[in-house]
Scaffold this motif. Structure first.
Motif, mmCIF file in Angstrom:
data_model
loop_
_atom_site.group_PDB
_atom_site.id
_atom_site.type_symbol
_atom_site.label_atom_id
_atom_site.label_comp_id
_atom_site.label_asym_id
_atom_site.label_seq_id
_atom_site.Cartn_x
_atom_site.Cartn_y
_atom_site.Cartn_z
ATOM 1 N N ILE A 312 -70.135 -19.736 -15.531
ATOM 2 C CA ILE A 312 -71.254 -19.122 -16.760
ATOM 3 C C ILE A 312 -70.573 -19.189 -17.905
ATOM 4 O O ILE A 312 -71.307 -19.537 -18.896
ATOM 5 C CB ILE A 312 -71.723 -17.669 -16.246
ATOM 6 C CG1 ILE A 312 -72.450 -17.474 -15.083
ATOM 7 C CG2 ILE A 312 -72.256 -17.114 -17.369
ATOM 8 C CD1 ILE A 312 -72.678 -16.247 -14.509
ATOM 9 N N ALA A 313 -69.388 -18.846 -18.119
ATOM 10 C CA ALA A 313 -68.760 -19.042 -19.183
ATOM 11 C C ALA A 313 -68.770 -20.515 -20.039
ATOM 12 O O ALA A 313 -68.993 -20.803 -20.980
ATOM 13 C CB ALA A 313 -67.162 -18.389 -19.341
ATOM 14 N N THR A 316 -72.494 -21.591 -21.056
ATOM 15 C CA THR A 316 -72.846 -20.947 -22.245
ATOM 16 C C THR A 316 -72.005 -21.498 -23.277
ATOM 17 O O THR A 316 -72.916 -21.825 -24.315
ATOM 18 C CB THR A 316 -72.499 -19.379 -22.125
ATOM 19 O OG1 THR A 316 -72.935 -18.895 -20.962
ATOM 20 C CG2 THR A 316 -73.036 -18.654 -23.210
ATOM 21 N N ALA A 317 -70.758 -21.856 -23.340
ATOM 22 C CA ALA A 317 -70.324 -22.453 -24.347
ATOM 23 C C ALA A 317 -70.922 -23.870 -24.962
ATOM 24 O O ALA A 317 -71.165 -24.151 -25.941
ATOM 25 C CB ALA A 317 -68.732 -22.624 -24.307
ATOM 26 N N VAL A 318 -71.221 -24.571 -23.648
ATOM 27 C CA VAL A 318 -71.942 -25.885 -23.903
ATOM 28 C C VAL A 318 -73.168 -25.904 -24.416
ATOM 29 O O VAL A 318 -73.507 -26.450 -25.386
ATOM 30 C CB VAL A 318 -71.672 -26.772 -22.805
ATOM 31 C CG1 VAL A 318 -72.519 -28.190 -22.750
ATOM 32 C CG2 VAL A 318 -70.276 -27.033 -22.150
ATOM 33 N N ALA A 319 -73.948 -24.704 -23.952
ATOM 34 C CA ALA A 319 -75.283 -24.685 -24.019
ATOM 35 C C ALA A 319 -75.350 -24.089 -25.646
ATOM 36 O O ALA A 319 -76.272 -24.473 -26.445
ATOM 37 C CB ALA A 319 -75.980 -23.281 -23.255
ATOM 38 N N VAL A 352 -78.103 -22.256 -17.831
ATOM 39 C CA VAL A 352 -77.149 -20.996 -17.988
ATOM 40 C C VAL A 352 -77.591 -19.917 -16.982
ATOM 41 O O VAL A 352 -77.090 -19.328 -16.130
ATOM 42 C CB VAL A 352 -76.927 -20.371 -19.137
ATOM 43 C CG1 VAL A 352 -76.218 -19.222 -19.165
ATOM 44 C CG2 VAL A 352 -76.194 -21.325 -20.256
ATOM 45 N N ILE A 353 -78.885 -19.666 -16.931
ATOM 46 C CA ILE A 353 -79.504 -18.716 -15.938
ATOM 47 C C ILE A 353 -79.080 -19.106 -14.559
ATOM 48 O O ILE A 353 -79.260 -18.329 -13.725
ATOM 49 C CB ILE A 353 -81.100 -18.319 -16.125
ATOM 50 C CG1 ILE A 353 -81.226 -17.848 -17.713
ATOM 51 C CG2 ILE A 353 -81.907 -17.714 -15.322
ATOM 52 C CD1 ILE A 353 -82.676 -17.839 -18.168
ATOM 53 N N LEU A 416 -85.730 -19.978 -12.329
ATOM 54 C CA LEU A 416 -84.374 -19.953 -11.923
ATOM 55 C C LEU A 416 -83.769 -18.575 -12.351
ATOM 56 O O LEU A 416 -82.940 -18.174 -11.529
ATOM 57 C CB LEU A 416 -83.433 -20.797 -13.150
ATOM 58 C CG LEU A 416 -83.700 -22.373 -12.586
ATOM 59 C CD1 LEU A 416 -83.288 -23.118 -13.770
ATOM 60 C CD2 LEU A 416 -83.116 -22.666 -11.472
ATOM 61 N N GLY A 417 -84.406 -17.607 -13.014
ATOM 62 C CA GLY A 417 -83.935 -16.490 -13.371
ATOM 63 C C GLY A 417 -84.261 -15.744 -12.177
ATOM 64 O O GLY A 417 -83.387 -14.734 -11.538
#
Length: 516
Positions: A312-313, A316-319, A352-353, A416-417
C-alpha cells in the motif's frame, strides 16, 4: 493466536519476514526495469501507431490472455501447494504434470482462436502474421508455471529476467523496428515475439533447477485430480484478471477504438503500481503455503499485514507521483492521449484500493478458495454493472465523451473497494487476527505528497515529469519513513551479506489444511 497443534516459529516469524523482504527487494529491481521498459513501448505505440491501433491491440490481448488464464487452471499460484503436498513424489514429476495440464488447456484455447480469429479482431480483418497470436496462449501458460516452480525454490531472479527484462524490452524493440519499416500489425507481432522470448528465458533456469523427468509418464488420473483441485484457484485467477480487463471490454461496447486506445494507455500506466504487489508474489506464495501446512495462523496474519503495508505504501507513492501530473504523463504518449488524464487518476486510485484484496487473496487461495472465488465473482459483477451504469448515466447527462469513458474506471475502483474490505474481513475471521495493512501514517505521507504536487503542476510538462513526480514520491516516502515505519517495516531496506545464501525452503511433503 497460533493455529492449534502447532508450535510457532522459534524466531517469531523473523525468518519468513526476512525472506519476504529479500524477495521483495530483488523483484522491486525487476519492477524498476519493467517500468523503464514500459515507457518506451507506450511512447512507440502512442507516437507511431496511434490510439486506434492501440485499441485494436488491447482488445486482441484481452481474448488471448483470458485463454492463457484458463489454460493454467490456477497452477500459477496453486503449484506451490501441489509441491508442498507432494510427499515422496518427485518435485520434477509434479512440475511436468503441471506443464502437461497447461498444454492440454492451451491446446483447447489455441484451437478455438485459430478457428475463430475474429474473436480477437471483431471489428477488423485479420492481417498476415496476426493469425499466429494464439500461440502466445501456450507461451504465457508455460512461462507462468515454470516461474512458479522456480519461485518455490526461491529463484526470484528468473522472474526478473523473464518478466522485467526480456518481455518488456523485446516488445519495445520489435515494435520500434516494425514501426520504422511500416510493417502492418507491428504491435501484435511484437507481442508474440516478446512472449516467446519470455518463455525461453524462463525455460533455461527451469531445466537447470528441475532437470528432465526421468522415470515419469503422464498419468491421466493424477492430471485430472490436479486440474480438478485447482479449478477454484483457476476461477479466482480468471476473475482477478477479468477485473483488470472488464473495463476495456465494457468500453469497447460503447466507444470507438480510438477511445479504447486512450483508455488502454491510461490503464497500462496505472498498472505500474500493481506490479509492486507482484514483487512479493513469487516469495509470498511459498512462505504462506508453508505456514498453511503448519497451521500457523499467527504467522500468516503477520505476513499478510506486513506485506500489505509495504505494498500500500509503495503503490500510494507511485500513484501520487503519476496521478498528480496525470495530464503531463498522458501527453508524453502523444497529443491525442492527454484528454485521458482523468481516467488515469481514477485508475491509479483503484490500484491502491486493490492492494489489500490482492494480499489477502494470497492466503485465501489456500485457506478458503471457494469463498474467495465467490467474492471475486461478486466483485467482477459489481464492476461490470457499475461500469455500464455510469456510462449510461453520464450519457444521459450529456457529458463529454471522455467524461463518459471514466465510467468503467469508477466501476472498477468501487468493485475493488468491495473486494479489499470483504476479503480482508474473511481472512481475519479465519486466522483470528488483524490482517489489514492500512495505517493512518499513510494519510500524513499522502498529505506531504499533495503539498509538493500542488507546486509541481505549476511547472511545464517536462518539469512535472522530471522534477515534480520524483519530488512527490520522495516527500511521501520521507514522511512515512520517520512517522510510520517501525523496525519490522525497515526490514525491507536492510541489505545483508547473508542474502547471498538461499533461505530455507518450504518443507516438501507437508500436509496443508483442507480448503473451505
Amino acid at each position: 493466536m497460533t493455529g492449534t497443534g502447532t508450535t510457532p516459529q522459534a524466531d517469531g516469524g523473523k525468518g519468513d519476514l526476512a525472506a519476504l523482504a529479500r524477495g521483495g527487494r530483488i523483484n522491486f529491481f525487476g519492477f524498476v526495469l519493467r517500468l523503464l521498459a514500459r515507457i518506451p513501448f507506450l511512447l512507440i505505440a502512442g507516437q507511431f501507431y496511434g490510439a486506434e491501433a492501440l485499441g485494436r491491440f488491447a482488445y486482441a490481448l484481452i481474448i488471448v490472455e483470458l485463454g492463457s488464464q484458463l489454460a493454467t487452471l490456477g497452477l500459477k499460484r496453486g503449484l506451490a501447494q501441489q509441491l508442498s503436498q507432494s510427499g515422496e513424489r518427485s518435485h520434477t514429476h509434479v512440475c511436468y504434470d503441471a506443464l502437461i495440464v497447461a498444454a492440454i488447456g492451451s491446446a483447447i484455447m489455441m484451437g478455438i482462436l485459430f478457428l475463430f480469429p475474429q474473436a480477437m479482431f471483431p471489428n477488423s480483418e485479420v492481417r498476415g502474421l496476426e493469425r499466429l497470436l494464439p500461440i502466445t496462449v501456450l507461451a504465457l501458460a508455460w512461462t507462468e508455471i515454470m516461474l512458479a516452480a522456480l519461485a518455490y525454490r526461491h529463484n526470484i531472479a528468473a522472474t526478473v529476467r523473464s518478466r522485467a527484462i526480456v518481455e518488456p524490452w523485446l516488445i519495445s524493440i520489435v515494435a520500434g523496428v516494425l514501426a520504422y519499416y511500416s510493417v502492418g500489425g507491428g504491435l501484435i507481432i511484437a507481442y508474440v515475439v516478446s512472449m516467446v522470448g519470455a518463455l525461453l528465458t524462463a525455460a533455461w533456469p527451469f531445466f537447470r533447477e528441475y532437470g528432465l523427468p526421468h522415470d515419469w509418464s503422464p498419468h491421466p488420473v493424477k492430471l485430472w485430480e490436479m486440474a480438478r483441485r485447482n479449478l477454484p484457484v483457476a476461477a479466482a485467477d480468471a476473475v482477478e484478471w477479468g477485473t483488470r480487463r472488464a473495463d476495456i471490454a465494457v468500453l469497447g461496447l460503447f466507444f470507438s477504438p480510438a477511445i479504447v486506445g486512450i483508455y488502454y494507455v491510461a490503464q497500462q500506466i496505472a498498472s505500474l503500481p500493481a506490479k509492486l504487489k507482484t514483487s512479493f508474489d513469487p516469495i509470498l506464495g511459498p512462505v504462506i503455503s508453508k505456514n498453511v501446512a503448519a497451521d500457523n495462523k499467527t504467522a500468516i496474519a503477520q505476513q499478510v499485514r506486513q506485506v500489505g503495508f509495504w505494498i500500500i505504501a509503495a503503490q500510494t507513492a507511485v500513484a501520487l507521483g503519476l496521478g498528480i501530473p496525470a495530464m503531463a504523463v498522458m501527453n508524453l504518449m502523444g497529443p491525442e492521449f492527454g484528454v485521458g488524464f482523468m481516467i488515469l487518476g481514477v485508475l491509479l486510485a483503484a490500484e491502491v484500493i486493490a492492494a489489500m484484496a490482492a494480499v489477502s487473496e494470497a492466503a485465501l487461495i489456500y485457506l478458503a478458495r471457494h469463498r474467495n472465488m465467490l467474492l471475486s465473482l461478486v466483485m467482477l459483477g459489481i464492476e461490470v454493472v457499475l461500469g455500464i451504469g455510469f456510462i449510461l448515466a453520464f450519457r444521459a447527462m450529456e457529458l463529454p465523451t471522455m467524461t463518459q469513458a471514466i465510467g468503467p474506471a469508477i466501476g472498477l475502483a468501487l468493485a475493488l473497494g468491495f473486494g479489499a474490505i470483504s476479503k480482508a474481513w474473511l481472512l481475519k475471521k479465519i486466522v483470528h487476527a488483524p490482517v489489514s495493512g492500512w495505517r493512518w501514517s499513510l494519510m500524513w505521507a499522502a498529505g506531504a505528497g499533495l503539498i509538493v504536487g500542488f507546486f509541481a503542476v505549476m511547472m511545464p510538462d517536462w518539469g512535472q515529469l522530471a522534477i515534480g513526480a520524483p519530488a512527490i514520491a520522495i516527500a511521501f516516502g520521507a514522511v512515512l519513513w520517520f512517522k510510520g515505519f517501525g523496525p519490522e517495516d525497515r526490514e525491507l531496506f536492510k541489505m545483508k551479506k547473508q542474502e547471498m545464501d538461499e533461505p530455507e525452503l518450504p518443507p516438501p511433503g507437508s500436509s496443508g489444511s483442507n480448503p473451505t
